[in-house]
Design a protein around this motif. Structure first.
Motif, PDB file in Angstrom:
ATOM      1  N   ALA A   1       0.910  -1.038  -0.080  1.00  8.54           N
ATOM      2  CA  ALA A   1       0.085  -0.020  -0.028  1.00  8.54           C
ATOM      3  C   ALA A   1       0.962   1.825   0.242  1.00  8.54           C
ATOM      4  N   SER A   2       1.726   1.037  -0.355  1.00  4.13           N
ATOM      5  CA  SER A   2       3.204   2.566   0.278  1.00  4.13           C
ATOM      6  C   SER A   2       2.861   3.491  -1.121  1.00  4.13           C
ATOM      7  N   VAL A   3       2.153   2.950  -1.949  1.00  6.14           N
ATOM      8  CA  VAL A   3       2.121   3.461  -3.536  1.00  6.14           C
ATOM      9  C   VAL A   3       0.855   4.671  -3.415  1.00  6.14           C
ATOM     10  N   MET A   4      -0.108   4.360  -2.140  1.00  8.07           N
ATOM     11  CA  MET A   4      -1.308   4.706  -2.196  1.00  8.07           C
ATOM     12  C   MET A   4      -0.515   6.311  -1.094  1.00  8.07           C
ATOM     13  N   SER A   5      -0.052   6.157  -0.350  1.00 11.29           N
ATOM     14  CA  SER A   5      -0.224   7.345   0.396  1.00 11.29           C
ATOM     15  C   SER A   5       0.695   6.698   1.590  1.00 11.29           C
ATOM     16  N   PRO A   6       1.578   8.053   2.547  1.00 17.41           N
ATOM     17  CA  PRO A   6       2.153   7.812   3.433  1.00 17.41           C
ATOM     18  C   PRO A   6       1.927   6.760   4.798  1.00 17.41           C
ATOM     19  N   VAL A   7       0.651   7.075   4.606  1.00 14.76           N
ATOM     20  CA  VAL A   7       0.046   6.792   6.167  1.00 14.76           C
ATOM     21  C   VAL A   7      -0.061   5.690   5.884  1.00 14.76           C
ATOM     22  N   MET A   8      -0.941   4.922   3.984  1.00 18.65           N
ATOM     23  CA  MET A   8      -0.877   3.477   3.897  1.00 18.65           C
ATOM     24  C   MET A   8       0.609   2.685   3.953  1.00 18.65           C
ATOM     25  N   MET A   9       1.242   3.976   3.695  1.00 17.90           N
ATOM     26  CA  MET A   9       2.841   3.331   3.532  1.00 17.90           C
ATOM     27  C   MET A   9       3.038   2.259   5.505  1.00 17.90           C
ATOM     28  N   ARG A  10       2.432   3.101   6.131  1.00 21.12           N
ATOM     29  CA  ARG A  10       3.001   2.655   7.231  1.00 21.12           C
ATOM     30  C   ARG A  10       1.080   1.674   7.798  1.00 21.12           C
ATOM     31  N   ALA A  11       0.784   1.723   6.815  1.00 23.04           N
ATOM     32  CA  ALA A  11      -0.707   0.455   7.780  1.00 23.04           C
ATOM     33  C   ALA A  11      -0.848  -0.600   8.244  1.00 23.04           C
ATOM     34  N   VAL A  12      -1.602  -0.978   9.331  1.00 26.73           N
ATOM     35  CA  VAL A  12      -1.113  -2.242   9.622  1.00 26.73           C
ATOM     36  C   VAL A  12      -2.473  -3.532   9.277  1.00 26.73           C
ATOM     37  N   SER A  13      -2.338  -4.494   9.095  1.00 32.14           N
ATOM     38  CA  SER A  13      -3.298  -5.000   8.088  1.00 32.14           C
ATOM     39  C   SER A  13      -3.605  -6.099   9.267  1.00 32.14           C
ATOM     40  N   VAL A  14      -5.481  -6.243   8.935  1.00 31.34           N
ATOM     41  CA  VAL A  14      -6.314  -6.909   9.987  1.00 31.34           C
ATOM     42  C   VAL A  14      -6.706  -7.619   8.628  1.00 31.34           C
ATOM     43  N   ILE A  15      -7.168  -8.996   9.491  1.00 33.31           N
ATOM     44  CA  ILE A  15      -7.451 -10.175   8.521  1.00 33.31           C
ATOM     45  C   ILE A  15      -8.319 -10.931  10.028  1.00 33.31           C
ATOM     46  N   ASN A  16     -10.150 -10.834   9.174  1.00 36.23           N
ATOM     47  CA  ASN A  16     -10.678 -11.426  10.215  1.00 36.23           C
ATOM     48  C   ASN A  16     -10.880 -12.837   9.803  1.00 36.23           C
ATOM     49  N   LEU A  17     -10.779 -13.599  10.672  1.00 34.76           N
ATOM     50  CA  LEU A  17     -10.951 -14.798  10.268  1.00 34.76           C
ATOM     51  C   LEU A  17     -11.807 -15.996   9.781  1.00 34.76           C
ATOM     52  N   ALA A  18     -12.978 -15.135  10.245  1.00 40.07           N
ATOM     53  CA  ALA A  18     -14.347 -16.120   9.704  1.00 40.07           C
ATOM     54  C   ALA A  18     -14.149 -15.441   8.351  1.00 40.07           C
ATOM     55  N   SER A  19     -13.829 -14.459   7.682  1.00 36.12           N
ATOM     56  CA  SER A  19     -14.253 -13.542   6.267  1.00 36.12           C
ATOM     57  C   SER A  19     -12.991 -15.297   5.759  1.00 36.12           C
ATOM     58  N   VAL A  20     -11.704 -15.527   6.177  1.00 36.51           N
ATOM     59  CA  VAL A  20     -10.674 -16.539   5.951  1.00 36.51           C
ATOM     60  C   VAL A  20     -11.867 -18.220   5.822  1.00 36.51           C
ATOM     61  N   ARG A  21     -12.512 -18.419   6.685  1.00 34.18           N
ATOM     62  CA  ARG A  21     -13.188 -19.321   6.754  1.00 34.18           C
ATOM     63  C   ARG A  21     -14.495 -19.326   5.628  1.00 34.18           C
ATOM     64  N   ALA A  22     -15.232 -18.064   5.862  1.00 37.46           N
ATOM     65  CA  ALA A  22     -16.030 -18.474   4.695  1.00 37.46           C
ATOM     66  C   ALA A  22     -15.908 -18.749   2.891  1.00 37.46           C
ATOM     67  N   LEU A  23     -14.995 -17.835   2.729  1.00 39.40           N
ATOM     68  CA  LEU A  23     -14.171 -18.132   1.787  1.00 39.40           C
ATOM     69  C   LEU A  23     -14.378 -19.962   1.566  1.00 39.40           C
ATOM     70  N   GLY A  24     -12.795 -20.649   2.246  1.00 38.96           N
ATOM     71  CA  GLY A  24     -13.099 -22.097   2.464  1.00 38.96           C
ATOM     72  C   GLY A  24     -14.420 -22.527   2.152  1.00 38.96           C
ATOM     73  N   SER A  25     -15.702 -22.551   2.845  1.00 38.18           N
ATOM     74  CA  SER A  25     -16.611 -23.276   2.954  1.00 38.18           C
ATOM     75  C   SER A  25     -17.375 -22.525   1.287  1.00 38.18           C
ATOM     76  N   ALA A  26     -17.309 -22.059   0.981  1.00 34.96           N
ATOM     77  CA  ALA A  26     -17.053 -21.561  -0.447  1.00 34.96           C
ATOM     78  C   ALA A  26     -16.122 -22.102  -1.661  1.00 34.96           C
ATOM     79  N   LEU A  27     -15.352 -22.775  -0.545  1.00 34.82           N
ATOM     80  CA  LEU A  27     -14.469 -23.360  -2.007  1.00 34.82           C
ATOM     81  C   LEU A  27     -14.454 -24.943  -1.803  1.00 34.82           C
ATOM     82  N   GLY A  28     -14.865 -25.140  -0.396  1.00 37.05           N
ATOM     83  CA  GLY A  28     -15.326 -27.063   0.174  1.00 37.05           C
ATOM     84  C   GLY A  28     -13.845 -27.455   0.053  1.00 37.05           C
ATOM     85  N   ARG A  29     -12.701 -26.033   0.853  1.00 39.76           N
ATOM     86  CA  ARG A  29     -11.250 -26.558   1.323  1.00 39.76           C
ATOM     87  C   ARG A  29     -10.830 -25.744   2.410  1.00 39.76           C
TER      88      ARG A  29
END
Length: 258
Positions: A134-162
């Protein structure tokens, strides 16, 4: 209750995750030692004295170089030493603060990836610069913290069956206790994690890097296509801006502002 489960940083762009018990954050620097280094392609022009954000395609990275996922790395900030393991064997230990140490990594990567490095690669570091996507977007985005919702990961896995490994998404903070995709609504909102203040910035769009399985180093999915087909978007996760200096710990609660 929304709770932090796991914390990671990625000292070298494109190389493996470093699990942490405590993740330091600050408004000025983001996460110390996260994407502090990158290995540029031999054709990439970058001046560390005058750093300009570049697209990730100018560096070695998983979208193009899935073989990187077969390497396990550890970085020691106290000695600036990067260790690289392949399988059970340590193949390299090098001090990235020295010209000789960087040359060791460059030589190894050129031999390991061959023509994909487009000449001799170069280990880069620049003061107050991070090699985040994200550094190409802005100095603030360069230093951003990335958060992952595990429920979203599981929902994607359920849709794929794995099952989908969460580290495909290379987040800094992994959380549980949300419904799938709730994190996408955090953009523009204030929240606290363990008492530290953050502000939601942007949803995290996904590219072909997430198609690489971090356990097998194989490109075994097309997850951006699967996201669009099943959910109508290619986003998973959210970027946050740290508003306080402090530390996030596993088990910390996440509280959205009213």
């Amino acid at each position: 209750m929304i709770t932090v489960t796991d914390l990671y940083r990625y000292p070298v762009k494109g190389l493996s995750a470093e699990p942490l018990a405590v993740l330091e954050v600050s408004p000025e620097h983001g996460i110390p030692w996260d994407r502090e280094y990158a290995v540029a392609l031999g054709t990439t022009a970058f001046d560390p004295a005058r750093p300009e954000p570049l697209d990730k395609g100018f560096f070695l990275m998983l979208r193009n170089n899935e073989e990187l996922a077969a390497l396990r790395t550890r970085f020691d900030p106290a000695t600036t030493t990067l260790s690289i393991h392949k399988g059970e064997a340590q193949v390299l230990s090098a001090d990235l603060s020295t010209e000789g140490g960087r040359a060791q990594v460059e030589t190894y990567m050129q031999h390991y990836l061959g023509p994909a490095t487009k000449g001799r690669p170069r280990v880069l570091q620049s003061e107050n610069h991070k090699f985040t996507d994200a550094s190409v977007m802005s100095p603030v985005m360069m230093r951003a913290v990335s958060v992952i919702n595990l429920a979203s990961v599981r929902a994607l896995g359920s849709a794929l069956g794995r099952e989908i490994h969460p580290l495909r998404f290379r987040g800094n903070i992994y959380v549980t206790g949300l419904e799938p995709w709730d994190e996408l609504a955090w953009a523009g909102k204030d929240l606290t994690i363990g008492g530290l203040r953050f502000r939601g910035l942007e949803r995290t769009p996904r590219c072909g890097a997430v198609n690489v399985n971090p356990e097998t180093a194989e490109r075994d999915e097309n997850l951006p296509k699967a996201l669009m087909r099943n959910f109508g978007h290619t986003d998973l996760g959210v970027y946050l801006q740290a508003l306080d200096d402090g530390a996030v710990r596993s088990g910390d609660r996440v509280v959205l502002a009213a």
